[in-house]
Every structure is written in C-alpha cells, then in structure tokens.
Design an enzyme around this catalytic site. Structure first.
Site, PDB file in Angstrom:
ATOM      1  N   HIS A  72       0.896  -1.236  -0.177  1.00 43.15           N
ATOM      2  CA  HIS A  72      -0.007   0.039   0.031  1.00 43.15           C
ATOM      3  C   HIS A  72       0.887   1.196   0.037  1.00 43.15           C
ATOM      4  O   HIS A  72       1.781   1.377   0.464  1.00 43.15           O
ATOM      5  CB  HIS A  72      -0.836   0.011   1.197  1.00 43.15           C
ATOM      6  CG  HIS A  72      -0.377   0.054   2.575  1.00 43.15           C
ATOM      7  ND1 HIS A  72      -0.332   1.340   3.236  1.00 43.15           N
ATOM      8  CD2 HIS A  72       0.158  -0.952   3.444  1.00 43.15           C
ATOM      9  CE1 HIS A  72       0.354   1.058   4.449  1.00 43.15           C
ATOM     10  NE2 HIS A  72       0.423  -0.193   4.720  1.00 43.15           N
ATOM     11  N   GLU A 216      -5.203   1.293   2.600  1.00 41.82           N
ATOM     12  CA  GLU A 216      -5.037   0.170   3.407  1.00 41.82           C
ATOM     13  C   GLU A 216      -5.033   0.696   5.015  1.00 41.82           C
ATOM     14  O   GLU A 216      -5.712   0.056   5.815  1.00 41.82           O
ATOM     15  CB  GLU A 216      -3.685  -0.354   3.230  1.00 41.82           C
ATOM     16  CG  GLU A 216      -3.390  -1.672   3.941  1.00 41.82           C
ATOM     17  CD  GLU A 216      -2.821  -1.686   5.573  1.00 41.82           C
ATOM     18  OE1 GLU A 216      -2.568  -2.459   6.077  1.00 41.82           O
ATOM     19  OE2 GLU A 216      -2.402  -0.529   5.794  1.00 41.82           O
TER      20      GLU A 216
END
Length: 367
Positions: A72, A216
């Site tokens: 992420h 995320e």
C-alpha cells in the site's frame, strides 16, 4: 550487501517517505510511483480508487498463471473536523494513530498554496497539574497549532474541514538502520519498484502484476477492485511486522531488525473486524524452499492485533492463495519508524527469485 547498494536503497526510500500521501489522498504517491517505473512494461493503469496496476509482462496463451505482488502507498494521519474561532484545529485520526505518540509532534497540511507546518499542542509542563502528569489525552482532546490567530485566517490560508494532516517529513540513517516517517509502507513500495526493475524485460513463466494499493490504513479494502480485475492465481502482500528487539518488547516475539525478512504465518485483528490471514500451507512451503535455495534467512512471525491488505482480498473471486512477506519495523505508526536496510535488500533478493518460480504446474490446491 555492498554499501553502494544500501546507499541506493536508502536514497530511494527517503524519496518515497518524503511524499505526503495519507489514506484516501494518495495522488502524490501515484505520480511518484509512475515517475519511477522503468520502460518496457506491458501496461500501467490506475483504477478508479487510485490503485496503480503494473503488468510487467504478457503471456500469449489462454489463462496464463498470474502472480500478483502488492503493497500500500498510503500512510496514517489525521482529518480536520473543526476549526476553532481562535484558529486552533481539531482533528480525528485517519488510520491507527496512537495517542501516546501525538503530543508535541510536528505536522504538515498541504494547501492549494503549498505545505504549511504546525504542531500538535501539549499543555506546558510548568502548568500541568500533578494529577494530569500521567494522563494521556485522547485524540478528540488534541488541538493543532499552525500559528493562526483566528478561524478566518486559517480559512484564508486554505485550511478546511476534511483536510488531511500528516506527521512532518524526516529521514536519517545510523549504519544500516533507517529512521523515517511512513516506512509503513513506503518500504513496501520501494521493494516493489526494485522488483519491477529486476523483472522487466525478462522471459517469465507467469504473468506478473504489481499493485501499489490505496486506503490500506483506512479500511484495508481499497485494493479489492484491483484484485478482482487482476484475478491472480497467487498473491504476495508486502508490509511490516513489528520488531520485538527493543527494551520494552523483548521476549514478546522473536523478531529482530537485521535478521532477515519475515514470513507471517498468522494474523488476526479481532476487535470487531474479525479479519486476518492464515496462509495456504503449500504456499508457505513453496516460499520456504525458494528462500532456502537462495540462502535467504527468514524470520517467522505471528501478528495478533494486526491486519494487512491480504486480510480481506484473499476472499475475492474464487478465493486466492495469499501470503504476507514482511520487513521487521520498530516504532510502528509512530511519527518516526525504523527499519534495517539489509532486511529490505534480502526481501528484494527473495522476491526476485520467488516470483519467477511460479508457473502453471505449481500445486497450491488444498487437500
């Protein structure tokens, strides 16, 4: 590992960690990633949520075996919820910001006119009552000071309710250790970029798709549209594992900086999400064999109270064999985190051999 390569890794990591990119506001990291991609890739696209999907190669045959590796781009931060009449700023957390790390820290807001610096206020020590000295204020009690004298002054500077705030940018090294904001998960993005550089233009037995994912730190589901679109046969997530080699965590786990990358054998968050990952046992053994063959020393971890992008994306389509590979990190979600560059380079080395080892004949079926 040569000192020149460690310097290269450190410089690239520093460049990534300087980018302001909180969850939901990853545009600067999208541009940064695109600027660092090499030529010769089959396709690069950005989906509607902002996931950067890099197809390294294309195999011209029906249903080629697909490997997806992802990390992420976003970081934890704050969201402005109120601008007080006297110019102070109230916030909510954006991601898992711990209160114990907040007070007195420098922060950044990015306005249309540019970046402005401020601090998270803390009551002056000289006027702190004895009963308050060991009390930890909650995030709802926190206030940010950008030097504004009034609400109108803050608004004129471009500050608004809903604006994201992040910790100030900083980076320094001590031998092979790097200390920085946002190592979670710019170190993962660094590894992906290095992996792409090593795989582009090579003849591979599988299609390789690299994804730099979004949100995320918000709810771990930003990557799901990319997973659905790619529909991989196997997937590898890159994120951190908490190092337990500091005085306050010794004995809680056997994870240390400098002892190699981690293979996460269990993660579970609990606390209402009931999310986590128990990886496919055949996939675990496959990774171990490649690591042994390449003389990469692995640490084995379990992660209670933590999640990664794999926690929910593994359940997409027909179910996807996934595994978490990680780098040990100290001071997670604090304003400054720490990582050993040697662990990052070892993980790059492992992935360079692991990803091309997958092919249609690899048996990952359960039972």
């Amino acid at each position: 590992m040569t000192s020149d390569y460690l310097t290269h890794i450190a410089q690239r990591l520093q460049g990534l960690t300087q980018v302001v990119s909180p969850a939901g506001y990853e545009d600067a990291m999208i541009r940064k990633v695109q600027s660092e991609l090499p030529k010769g890739l089959h396709e690069v696209s950005v989906d509607n949520l902002g996931n950067v999907i890099v197809q390294v190669n294309k195999i011209d045959e029906p249903n080629p075996f697909k490997v997806m590796v992802f990390a992420h781009m976003d970081e934890v931060g704050f969201i402005i919820k109120k601008i007080e009449e006297d110019g102070f700023i109230r916030v909510e957390r954006l991601g898992g910001i711990p209160e114990k790390s907040m007070l007195g820290q420098s922060v950044i807001a990015e306005t249309p006119e540019g970046k402005i610096m401020g601090i998270i206020g803390t009551k002056s020590h000289h006027l702190t009552k004895p009963e308050e000295k060991f009390k930890l204020p909650q995030v709802q009690e926190a206030y940010l000071d950008f030097g504004f004298r009034s609400k109108s002054e803050a608004l004129e500077a471009g500050v608004f309710v809903g604006m994201p705030i992040v910790y100030a940018r900083q980076f320094f090294r001590c031998n092979s250790l790097a200390f920085s904001n946002a190592i979670d998960n710019r170190a993962g993005c660094l590894i992906l970029l290095e992996l792409i550089d090593r795989l582009v233009g090579k003849s591979l037995p599988c299609e390789v798709v690299i994804v730099f994912s979004v949100q995320e730190e918000f709810n771990l589901r930003g990557v799901i549209p990319a997973v659905r679109a790619v529909n991989p046969d196997v997937s590898i997530t890159l994120d951190l594992v908490v190092a337990a080699d500091t005085p306050d965590l010794k004995g809680s786990a056997d994870i240390s900086l400098g002892e190699g990358p981690c293979l996460n054998l269990y993660s579970f968050h609990g606390r209402g999400t009931l999310g986590g990952l128990i990886p496919n046992p055949k996939l675990v053994n496959f990774v171990k064999k490649v690591a042994d063959a390449e003389d990469v020393s692995l640490q084995y971890s379990t992660f209670m109270g933590g999640l990664t992008d794999a926690s929910f994306s593994q359940l997409e389509n027909a179910g996807i064999p996934m595994i978490d590979l990680a780098f040990p990190t100290r001071y997670t979600h604090a304003p400054v985190e720490a990582v050993d560059l040697n662990d990052l380079t070892a993980l790059i080395k492992l992935l360079e051999k692991l990803v091309p080892a997958f092919h249609a004949g690899v048996d990952l079926k359960r039972g």
